[in-house]
Write a protein that holds these residues in place. Structure first.
Motif, PDB file in Angstrom:
ATOM      1  N   GLN A   8      -5.578 -53.170 -16.243  1.00  0.00           N
ATOM      2  CA  GLN A   8      -5.918 -52.048 -16.197  1.00  0.00           C
ATOM      3  C   GLN A   8      -7.131 -51.911 -14.994  1.00  0.00           C
ATOM      4  OE1 GLN A   8      -7.625 -50.533 -19.873  1.00  0.00           O
ATOM      5  NE2 GLN A   8      -6.984 -52.252 -20.890  1.00  0.00           N
ATOM      6  N   ASP A   9      -7.672 -50.981 -15.005  1.00  0.00           N
ATOM      7  CA  ASP A   9      -8.869 -50.509 -14.084  1.00  0.00           C
ATOM      8  C   ASP A   9     -10.266 -51.233 -14.592  1.00  0.00           C
ATOM      9  OD1 ASP A   9      -8.850 -47.887 -15.718  1.00  0.00           O
ATOM     10  OD2 ASP A   9     -10.657 -48.027 -14.756  1.00  0.00           O
ATOM     11  N   ILE A  10     -11.258 -51.196 -13.774  1.00  0.00           N
ATOM     12  CA  ILE A  10     -12.740 -51.315 -14.342  1.00  0.00           C
ATOM     13  C   ILE A  10     -13.300 -49.864 -13.813  1.00  0.00           C
ATOM     14  CG2 ILE A  10     -14.712 -52.391 -13.655  1.00  0.00           C
ATOM     15  CD1 ILE A  10     -13.479 -54.826 -13.044  1.00  0.00           C
ATOM     16  N   HIS A  43     -14.722 -43.334 -14.798  1.00  0.00           N
ATOM     17  CA  HIS A  43     -13.469 -42.757 -15.210  1.00  0.00           C
ATOM     18  C   HIS A  43     -13.177 -41.410 -14.535  1.00  0.00           C
ATOM     19  CE1 HIS A  43     -14.726 -39.985 -18.368  1.00  0.00           C
ATOM     20  NE2 HIS A  43     -15.288 -40.714 -18.832  1.00  0.00           N
ATOM     21  N   THR A  44     -11.912 -41.045 -14.631  1.00  0.00           N
ATOM     22  CA  THR A  44     -11.568 -39.747 -13.949  1.00  0.00           C
ATOM     23  C   THR A  44     -11.542 -38.577 -14.968  1.00  0.00           C
ATOM     24  OG1 THR A  44      -9.283 -40.316 -14.279  1.00  0.00           O
ATOM     25  CG2 THR A  44     -10.140 -41.182 -12.543  1.00  0.00           C
ATOM     26  N   GLY A  45     -11.679 -38.907 -16.183  1.00  0.00           N
ATOM     27  CA  GLY A  45     -11.744 -37.624 -17.239  1.00  0.00           C
ATOM     28  C   GLY A  45     -12.643 -36.784 -17.053  1.00  0.00           C
ATOM     29  N   LEU A 213     -14.289 -38.271 -27.710  1.00  0.00           N
ATOM     30  CA  LEU A 213     -15.094 -39.404 -27.165  1.00  0.00           C
ATOM     31  C   LEU A 213     -14.109 -40.216 -26.374  1.00  0.00           C
ATOM     32  CD1 LEU A 213     -16.782 -40.153 -30.797  1.00  0.00           C
ATOM     33  CD2 LEU A 213     -18.064 -39.738 -28.699  1.00  0.00           C
ATOM     34  N   HIS A 214     -14.643 -40.268 -25.037  1.00  0.00           N
ATOM     35  CA  HIS A 214     -13.570 -41.012 -24.023  1.00  0.00           C
ATOM     36  C   HIS A 214     -13.669 -42.319 -24.331  1.00  0.00           C
ATOM     37  CE1 HIS A 214     -11.672 -40.364 -20.274  1.00  0.00           C
ATOM     38  NE2 HIS A 214     -11.606 -41.549 -20.347  1.00  0.00           N
ATOM     39  N   GLY A 215     -12.566 -43.058 -24.055  1.00  0.00           N
ATOM     40  CA  GLY A 215     -12.124 -44.516 -24.207  1.00  0.00           C
ATOM     41  C   GLY A 215     -11.713 -44.953 -25.773  1.00  0.00           C
ATOM     42  N   GLY A 217      -8.775 -44.220 -26.928  1.00  0.00           N
ATOM     43  CA  GLY A 217      -7.626 -44.850 -26.706  1.00  0.00           C
ATOM     44  C   GLY A 217      -7.315 -46.380 -26.308  1.00  0.00           C
ATOM     45  N   ASP A 218      -8.344 -46.421 -25.417  1.00  0.00           N
ATOM     46  CA  ASP A 218      -8.504 -47.940 -25.034  1.00  0.00           C
ATOM     47  C   ASP A 218      -8.813 -48.843 -26.068  1.00  0.00           C
ATOM     48  OD1 ASP A 218      -7.648 -47.071 -22.576  1.00  0.00           O
ATOM     49  OD2 ASP A 218      -9.527 -46.806 -21.717  1.00  0.00           O
ATOM     50  N   ILE A 219      -9.910 -48.410 -26.835  1.00  0.00           N
ATOM     51  CA  ILE A 219     -10.348 -49.198 -28.131  1.00  0.00           C
ATOM     52  C   ILE A 219      -9.301 -49.410 -28.968  1.00  0.00           C
ATOM     53  CG2 ILE A 219     -11.779 -49.544 -30.005  1.00  0.00           C
ATOM     54  CD1 ILE A 219     -13.878 -47.674 -28.406  1.00  0.00           C
TER      55      ILE A 219
HETATM   56  O1  PXL Z   1      -9.741 -44.411 -21.000  1.00  0.00           O
HETATM   57  C1  PXL Z   1      -8.585 -44.100 -19.904  1.00  0.00           C
HETATM   58  C2  PXL Z   1      -8.909 -44.350 -18.510  1.00  0.00           C
HETATM   59  C3  PXL Z   1      -9.025 -45.389 -17.903  1.00  0.00           C
HETATM   60  N1  PXL Z   1      -9.372 -45.589 -16.595  1.00  0.00           N
HETATM   61  C4  PXL Z   1      -9.560 -44.353 -15.942  1.00  0.00           C
HETATM   62  C5  PXL Z   1      -9.618 -43.276 -16.589  1.00  0.00           C
HETATM   63  C6  PXL Z   1      -8.927 -42.967 -17.899  1.00  0.00           C
HETATM   64  C7  PXL Z   1      -9.108 -41.882 -18.459  1.00  0.00           C
HETATM   65  O2  PXL Z   1      -9.399 -40.837 -17.977  1.00  0.00           O
HETATM   66  O3  PXL Z   1      -9.607 -42.151 -15.881  1.00  0.00           O
HETATM   67  C8  PXL Z   1     -10.049 -44.716 -14.540  1.00  0.00           C
END
Ligand code: PXL
Length: 246
Positions: A8-10, A43-45, A213-215, A217-219
């Motif tokens: 996944q991205d950083i 992030h792009t959210g 709270l962003h992130g 889903g990744d947690i």
């Molecule tokens: O949390 C998921 C995520 C991961 N990486 C990037 C994102 C997002 C959700 O917005 O923009 C770059």
């Protein structure tokens, strides 16, 4: 030691993707290999505009070619945010190269949240993501992502009955064990899973926290993948992930 590769991205700022997956899975005592798919300034959210995006697609292929020569093997392959249609195809090839009978694939189909697609994603990207889900043992959409994957309306407060219906439909994408996050039961908030081979549903809840709270889903996906990798089973993996997020 068990070994996971997460791809996944950083996002350099923003508490998501590799900056949470790597520490969480490592802290579970699992060797964590990474392939960064892109480097973004944030992030792009919601909350950020004007972010930078450096695509690392070429590196993914050369890293995987090197790993093939080394004969590296993983207990689990876990993908998160992917930055383009072609990266989805690269992941599909990666699954063909590194997927085995005795390991498993987790696809977190990162598409959006709160009923909206994240910036930059298109209909083509959604249909490519559907095809990637078909190759996964586990997919972990939130309700927004499930609605885009299934072409159904977004359900604001998804209850258990609706979750069961959504999970059944998610198996039609080709993944035998979908997990839906953001399921509500009264004052509780949690996740549901469906093991379609056993025809069994699993639920886990914690207290609802009324904040976005962003992130998270990744947690969730990181704890889930780590727990299944440690051989703890679906119910335990849901319980651990829901509790840790809370
Ligand atoms: O949390 C998921 C995520 C991961 N990486 C990037 C994102 C997002 C959700 O917005 O923009 C770059």
């Amino acid at each position: 030691m068990k070994k996971i590769v997460t791809i996944q991205d950083i996002s350099c700022f923003g508490k998501c993707s590799l900056t949470v997956a790597l520490p969480i899975i490592s802290a579970m005592g699992i060797e964590t290999a990474v392939i960064p798919t892109a480097v973004l300034s944030t992030h792009t959210g919601s909350g950020f505009t004007g972010y930078t995006f450096h695509d690392l697609s070429g590196d993914i292929t050369s890293i995987s070619e090197h790993w093939k020569k080394l004969g590296l093997e993983f207990d689990a392959i876990y993908t998160g945010y992917l930055g383009s249609d072609s990266q989805i195809q690269i992941m599909s090839d990666f699954f063909d190269d590194f997927g085995k009978d005795d390991n498993f694939i987790v696809v977190d189909p990162v598409l959006g949240d709160s009923g909206k697609l994240y910036a930059g994603f298109t209909d083509k990207f959604i249909s490519e993501m559907k095809r990637l889900c078909a190759k996964a043992d586990y997919i972990l959409p939130n309700m927004t992502e499930a609605s885009f994957l299934l072409d159904i309306p977004y359900i604001e407060n998804c209850n258990e009955d609706s979750a069961k219906e959504v999970l059944r439909r998610l198996t039609e994408l080709g993944c035998k064990t979908p997990i839906l996050t953001g399921v509500r039961s009264g004052e509780l908030h949690g996740a549901a899973a469906y093991d379609s081979e056993r025809n069994e549903f699993y639920f886990s809840y914690s207290k609802h926290i009324d904040r976005h709270l962003h992130g998270t889903g990744d947690i969730f996906a990181s704890v889930f993948t780590g727990t299944v990798t440690l051989g703890k089973g679906l119910q335990k993996a849901l319980d651990m992930s829901v509790k840790y997020i809370s």
